[in-house]
Motif scaffolding. Structure first.
Motif, mmCIF file in Angstrom:
data_model
loop_
_atom_site.group_PDB
_atom_site.id
_atom_site.type_symbol
_atom_site.label_atom_id
_atom_site.label_comp_id
_atom_site.label_asym_id
_atom_site.label_seq_id
_atom_site.Cartn_x
_atom_site.Cartn_y
_atom_site.Cartn_z
ATOM 1 N N VAL A 1 0.849 -1.192 0.000
ATOM 2 C CA VAL A 1 0.000 0.000 0.000
ATOM 3 C C VAL A 1 0.886 1.243 0.000
ATOM 4 N N LYS A 2 0.272 2.401 -0.174
ATOM 5 C CA LYS A 2 0.993 3.672 -0.172
ATOM 6 C C LYS A 2 1.767 3.838 1.133
ATOM 7 N N ASN A 3 3.006 4.292 1.035
ATOM 8 C CA ASN A 3 3.857 4.442 2.225
ATOM 9 C C ASN A 3 3.582 5.785 2.897
ATOM 10 N N ASP A 4 2.457 5.855 3.594
ATOM 11 C CA ASP A 4 2.025 7.071 4.281
ATOM 12 C C ASP A 4 1.329 6.644 5.560
ATOM 13 N N TRP A 5 1.862 7.071 6.706
ATOM 14 C CA TRP A 5 1.357 6.612 7.997
ATOM 15 C C TRP A 5 0.179 7.427 8.515
ATOM 16 N N TRP A 6 -0.275 8.417 7.738
ATOM 17 C CA TRP A 6 -1.387 9.235 8.224
ATOM 18 C C TRP A 6 -2.705 8.551 7.923
ATOM 19 N N VAL A 7 -3.724 8.873 8.705
ATOM 20 C CA VAL A 7 -5.008 8.206 8.598
ATOM 21 C C VAL A 7 -5.727 8.521 7.287
ATOM 22 N N SER A 8 -5.278 9.536 6.569
ATOM 23 C CA SER A 8 -5.860 9.860 5.260
ATOM 24 C C SER A 8 -5.438 8.857 4.181
ATOM 25 N N ASN A 9 -4.503 7.966 4.497
ATOM 26 C CA ASN A 9 -4.072 6.916 3.574
ATOM 27 C C ASN A 9 -5.166 5.844 3.517
ATOM 28 N N LYS A 10 -6.062 5.972 2.543
ATOM 29 C CA LYS A 10 -7.211 5.066 2.448
ATOM 30 C C LYS A 10 -6.785 3.626 2.205
ATOM 31 N N GLN A 11 -5.704 3.439 1.453
ATOM 32 C CA GLN A 11 -5.213 2.081 1.209
ATOM 33 C C GLN A 11 -4.817 1.397 2.514
ATOM 34 N N LEU A 12 -4.104 2.131 3.354
ATOM 35 C CA LEU A 12 -3.670 1.573 4.626
ATOM 36 C C LEU A 12 -4.866 1.270 5.525
ATOM 37 N N VAL A 13 -5.795 2.208 5.619
ATOM 38 C CA VAL A 13 -6.971 2.010 6.471
ATOM 39 C C VAL A 13 -7.770 0.794 6.005
ATOM 40 N N GLU A 14 -7.952 0.666 4.696
ATOM 41 C CA GLU A 14 -8.690 -0.487 4.174
ATOM 42 C C GLU A 14 -7.949 -1.786 4.489
ATOM 43 N N TRP A 15 -6.631 -1.782 4.322
ATOM 44 C CA TRP A 15 -5.850 -2.995 4.602
ATOM 45 C C TRP A 15 -6.003 -3.394 6.062
ATOM 46 N N LEU A 16 -5.880 -2.434 6.959
ATOM 47 C CA LEU A 16 -5.928 -2.734 8.388
ATOM 48 C C LEU A 16 -7.300 -3.232 8.829
ATOM 49 N N THR A 17 -8.347 -2.750 8.196
ATOM 50 C CA THR A 17 -9.697 -3.102 8.636
ATOM 51 C C THR A 17 -10.250 -4.348 7.951
ATOM 52 N N THR A 18 -9.532 -4.873 6.971
ATOM 53 C CA THR A 18 -10.038 -6.048 6.244
ATOM 54 C C THR A 18 -9.085 -7.229 6.248
ATOM 55 N N THR A 19 -7.830 -7.030 6.583
ATOM 56 C CA THR A 19 -6.850 -8.105 6.473
ATOM 57 C C THR A 19 -7.139 -9.255 7.431
ATOM 58 N N VAL B 192 -8.316 -2.095 16.304
ATOM 59 C CA VAL B 192 -7.926 -1.306 15.137
ATOM 60 C C VAL B 192 -8.940 -0.198 14.891
ATOM 61 N N LYS B 193 -10.220 -0.532 14.968
ATOM 62 C CA LYS B 193 -11.269 0.453 14.706
ATOM 63 C C LYS B 193 -11.232 1.595 15.724
ATOM 64 N N THR B 194 -10.984 1.279 16.984
ATOM 65 C CA THR B 194 -10.933 2.310 18.024
ATOM 66 C C THR B 194 -9.852 3.341 17.724
ATOM 67 N N ILE B 195 -8.680 2.872 17.326
ATOM 68 C CA ILE B 195 -7.572 3.786 17.034
ATOM 69 C C ILE B 195 -7.857 4.604 15.784
ATOM 70 N N ILE B 196 -8.281 3.950 14.717
ATOM 71 C CA ILE B 196 -8.534 4.669 13.464
ATOM 72 C C ILE B 196 -9.660 5.673 13.636
ATOM 73 N N ASP B 197 -10.728 5.290 14.322
ATOM 74 C CA ASP B 197 -11.845 6.216 14.546
ATOM 75 C C ASP B 197 -11.394 7.453 15.309
ATOM 76 N N ALA B 198 -10.531 7.267 16.312
ATOM 77 C CA ALA B 198 -10.077 8.393 17.134
ATOM 78 C C ALA B 198 -9.250 9.376 16.306
ATOM 79 N N ILE B 199 -8.324 8.852 15.495
ATOM 80 C CA ILE B 199 -7.485 9.738 14.682
ATOM 81 C C ILE B 199 -8.320 10.402 13.593
ATOM 82 N N GLN B 200 -9.242 9.662 13.000
ATOM 83 C CA GLN B 200 -10.100 10.241 11.968
ATOM 84 C C GLN B 200 -10.988 11.331 12.532
ATOM 85 N N GLN B 201 -11.447 11.155 13.761
ATOM 86 C CA GLN B 201 -12.290 12.184 14.381
ATOM 87 C C GLN B 201 -11.520 13.487 14.560
#
Length: 341
Positions: free
Chosen positions: A124-142, A201-210
């Motif tokens: 996936v794209k090498n970007d650690w920010w929560v705006s990296n949709k590829q990373l978020v999708e990978w983490l929530t579906t893998t 995973v969802k708790t962390i991503i939701d918090a940063i996205q908020q």
């Protein structure tokens, strides 16, 4: 026990300890996505299995590197990392070693929670920010849920570092003390939690996205960064919306800081070599105290005019946030208008 001295002996021992029953010879011939998936499968297994009180992934990492960022070699390195010893291995053994090193490298970064190359690891794209949709999708579906948990925790640490650098204390503290209302538990590192992987995973991503959505609202409202920060410092947390009354109080403080405070603590007699505050010249200490006391009075004035009773009391975290912000402003840490969100 006889000390292992040769690369061949060490390779045999590591294969037996960590990859018993695994076809490393066949796997070493894999390429592309197949090789990546094999590596992830092994890392997931090692993160899930324990050796004593630590996951096997940490144990494998320790075979090659210290617990430092950058995979630093220890004082007495493994013979497998010696170029001279590697020359004693056959091509097939070297192929297996390279694969093991790839697995161990990701084990190192995940176990110690250091950022790594996301493209190499996950594709996936090498970007650690929560705006990296590829990373978020990978983490929530893998299916590699332990890897996802550790990666999400690294995202949390990375975001805390960004907020710390930007002195955005409400967001920094919120993530540092992130609490799951659903599972009634602080979000600690993955090896110290009872939160299920998907929920973790969802708790962390939701918090940063908020937090990110909050700043996007600020951009739409064309609010300057320091004004957003003052608003949230008054709240004491990162809110889900901008409150008009709190925003008015923040604007009053912003105007005061911009006109009366910015740069006033940049003093030519300031001693940058002083080892403690008491070693600063008396004039520096006096001026600093006066300027900050004046700001504290302004906070109390704004509190009485704009805020309900009980807000921003002198002993509150919000008051501390504002005083720290004022000190940074006094030292010249103030964003220009063209840096609006």
């Amino acid at each position: 026990m006889e000390q292992i001295k040769t690369a061949k002996e060490m390779l045999a021992r590591i294969e037996d300890d960590f990859f018993r029953g695994v076809d490393l010879t066949g796997a070493s011939l894999l390429e592309g996505d197949e090789r990546r998936n094999f590596k992830l499968l092994q890392v997931e297994r090692l993160l899930s299995e324990e050796h004593g009180s630590s996951p096997m992934a940490m144990w494998l990492s320790d075979e090659f590197w210290t617990a430092d960022e950058g995979r630093m070699l220890p004082e007495k390195p493994n013979p497998l990392t010696s170029l001279q010893e590697q020359q004693t291995l056959t091509d097939e053994e070297m192929a297996r070693l390279r694969l093991i090193l790839n697995v161990a490298g990701l084990c190192h970064d995940l176990s110690l929670h250091f950022t790594f190359d996301l493209t190499e690891a996950f594709g996936v794209k090498n970007d650690w920010w929560v705006s990296n949709k590829q990373l978020v999708e990978w983490l929530t579906t893998t299916a590699y849920e332990r890897i996802a948990m550790h990666t999400a925790y690294i995202m949390k640490k990375f975001a805390i570092g960004v907020y710390e650098y930007g002195h955005y204390q409400p967001a920094q503290d919120e993530l540092a003390e992130l609490y799951s209302m659903e599972y009634h538990e602080l979000v600690r590192d993955p090896d110290r939690t009872k939160i299920p992987p998907r929920g973790y995973v969802k708790t962390i991503i939701d918090a940063i996205q908020q937090i990110e959505r909050h700043w996007q609202r600020g951009r739409r409202l064309k609010l300057r960064p320091d004004l957003v920060m003052l608003h949230d410092e008054i709240y004491g947390v990162v809110p889900r919306q901008f409150d008009k009354g709190v925003l008015a109080a923040a604007q009053a403080l912003y105007d005061y800081m911009d006109k009366e405070l910015c740069g006033r603590l940049v003093l030519k007699e300031y001693n940058y070599n002083a080892s403690s505050w008491s070693d600063q010249p008396e004039s520096v200490r006096r001026t600093t105290t006066e300027v900050l006391n004046q700001f504290a009075e302004k906070v109390r004035e704004v509190r009485a005019e704009y805020l309900a009773e009980g807000w921003v009391t002198d002993d509150s975290l919000s008051f501390s946030y504002l005083m720290a912000h004022a000190q940074r402003c006094g030292h010249g840490w103030w964003r220009e208008e063209d840096e609006a969100l």
